[in-house]
Motif scaffolding. Structure first.
Motif, PDB file in Angstrom:
ATOM      1  N   UNK A  30       0.837  -1.199   0.000  1.00 27.85           N
ATOM      2  CA  UNK A  30       0.000   0.000   0.000  1.00 27.85           C
ATOM      3  C   UNK A  30       0.871   1.248   0.000  1.00 27.85           C
ATOM      4  N   UNK A  31       0.450   2.225  -0.787  1.00 24.21           N
ATOM      5  CA  UNK A  31       1.090   3.534  -0.766  1.00 24.21           C
ATOM      6  C   UNK A  31      -0.003   4.582  -0.634  1.00 24.21           C
ATOM      7  N   UNK A  48      -3.583   3.700  -2.447  1.00 24.48           N
ATOM      8  CA  UNK A  48      -3.711   2.762  -3.558  1.00 24.48           C
ATOM      9  C   UNK A  48      -2.911   1.516  -3.213  1.00 24.48           C
ATOM     10  N   UNK A  49      -3.492   0.348  -3.478  1.00 23.24           N
ATOM     11  CA  UNK A  49      -2.758  -0.870  -3.172  1.00 23.24           C
ATOM     12  C   UNK A  49      -2.154  -1.475  -4.435  1.00 23.24           C
ATOM     13  N   UNK A  95       3.280   1.107   3.230  1.00 24.02           N
ATOM     14  CA  UNK A  95       2.907   0.111   4.234  1.00 24.02           C
ATOM     15  C   UNK A  95       2.860  -1.240   3.570  1.00 24.02           C
ATOM     16  N   UNK A  96       3.359  -2.265   4.255  1.00 25.62           N
ATOM     17  CA  UNK A  96       3.400  -3.595   3.666  1.00 25.62           C
ATOM     18  C   UNK A  96       2.098  -4.356   3.728  1.00 25.62           C
ATOM     19  N   UNK A  97       1.104  -3.837   4.439  1.00 22.52           N
ATOM     20  CA  UNK A  97      -0.165  -4.518   4.581  1.00 22.52           C
ATOM     21  C   UNK A  97      -1.277  -3.826   3.810  1.00 22.52           C
ATOM     22  N   UNK A  98      -2.504  -4.176   4.177  1.00 23.15           N
ATOM     23  CA  UNK A  98      -3.664  -3.616   3.495  1.00 23.15           C
ATOM     24  C   UNK A  98      -3.807  -2.117   3.786  1.00 23.15           C
ATOM     25  N   UNK A  99      -4.342  -1.414   2.801  1.00 23.77           N
ATOM     26  CA  UNK A  99      -4.490   0.032   2.943  1.00 23.77           C
ATOM     27  C   UNK A  99      -5.576   0.382   3.951  1.00 23.77           C
ATOM     28  N   UNK A 103      -5.742   5.151   9.105  1.00 24.76           N
ATOM     29  CA  UNK A 103      -4.746   4.552  10.011  1.00 24.76           C
ATOM     30  C   UNK A 103      -3.340   4.977   9.599  1.00 24.76           C
ATOM     31  N   UNK A 104      -2.995   6.250   9.636  1.00 29.22           N
ATOM     32  CA  UNK A 104      -1.646   6.668   9.249  1.00 29.22           C
ATOM     33  C   UNK A 104      -0.563   6.016  10.118  1.00 29.22           C
ATOM     34  N   UNK A 105      -0.918   5.633  11.338  1.00 29.04           N
ATOM     35  CA  UNK A 105       0.071   5.016  12.231  1.00 29.04           C
ATOM     36  C   UNK A 105       0.532   3.660  11.721  1.00 29.04           C
ATOM     37  N   UNK A 106      -0.223   3.035  10.790  1.00 29.11           N
ATOM     38  CA  UNK A 106       0.191   1.757  10.236  1.00 29.11           C
ATOM     39  C   UNK A 106       1.321   1.923   9.217  1.00 29.11           C
ATOM     40  N   UNK A 107       1.441   3.114   8.682  1.00 34.33           N
ATOM     41  CA  UNK A 107       2.423   3.363   7.627  1.00 34.33           C
ATOM     42  C   UNK A 107       3.779   3.647   8.278  1.00 34.33           C
ATOM     43  N   UNK A 108       4.754   2.815   7.968  1.00 30.52           N
ATOM     44  CA  UNK A 108       6.018   2.914   8.681  1.00 30.52           C
ATOM     45  C   UNK A 108       7.112   3.679   7.967  1.00 30.52           C
ATOM     46  N   UNK A 109       6.914   4.016   6.706  1.00 29.42           N
ATOM     47  CA  UNK A 109       7.955   4.657   5.934  1.00 29.42           C
ATOM     48  C   UNK A 109       7.402   5.937   5.322  1.00 29.42           C
ATOM     49  N   UNK A 110       7.897   7.075   5.787  1.00 24.91           N
ATOM     50  CA  UNK A 110       7.345   8.374   5.409  1.00 24.91           C
ATOM     51  C   UNK A 110       8.394   9.246   4.726  1.00 24.91           C
ATOM     52  N   UNK A 111       7.930  10.015   3.744  1.00 22.87           N
ATOM     53  CA  UNK A 111       8.793  11.012   3.130  1.00 22.87           C
ATOM     54  C   UNK A 111       8.790  12.302   3.931  1.00 22.87           C
TER      55      UNK A 111
END
Length: 120
Positions: A30-31, A48-49, A95-99, A103-111
């Protein structure tokens, strides 16, 4: 993972358009795009997944379009009919899982983000 890199922000007038891009490395199912205005909480804009399923915040539906080049891992956000309330720092995240847009806290890699400013 290498930090995503956003580009394409700027200052425009209401009604105009901008196109944001984000280059990311590594696998991500997911991005998404998130934004934060001064004094406000971070909010999801669009995700988008890997198979192309998209979600949008109600406030941008019909105006913004998210797209992704899986081969190049490039994420885009076409923003049309911009409004002053769209002003904020826009961040790309993966995020490596479902979008999950809320839940922005699920996203571990941020620009670092790219600034979008829309004047009346």
């Amino acid at each position: 993972q290498v930090q995503p890199v956003e580009s394409g922000g700027g200052s425009v007038q209401a009604g105009e358009s901008l196109r944001l891009s984000c280059t990311a490395s590594g696998y991500s199912y997911c991005m998404g795009w998130f934004r934060q205005a001064p004094g406000k909480e971070r909010e999801g804009v669009a995700t988008i997944d890997r198979i192309g399923t998209t979600t949008y915040a109600d406030s941008v539906k019909g105006r913004f379009t998210i797209s992704k080049d899986n081969a190049k891992n490039i994420l885009n956000l076409q923003m049309n009919s911009l409004k002053p309330e769209d002003t904020g720092m826009y961040h790309c995240a993966t995020f490596g899982g479902f979008c999950a847009l809320n839940r922005p806290e699920w996203f571990g890699n941020w620009g670092q983000g790219t600034q979008v400013t829309v004047s009346p």
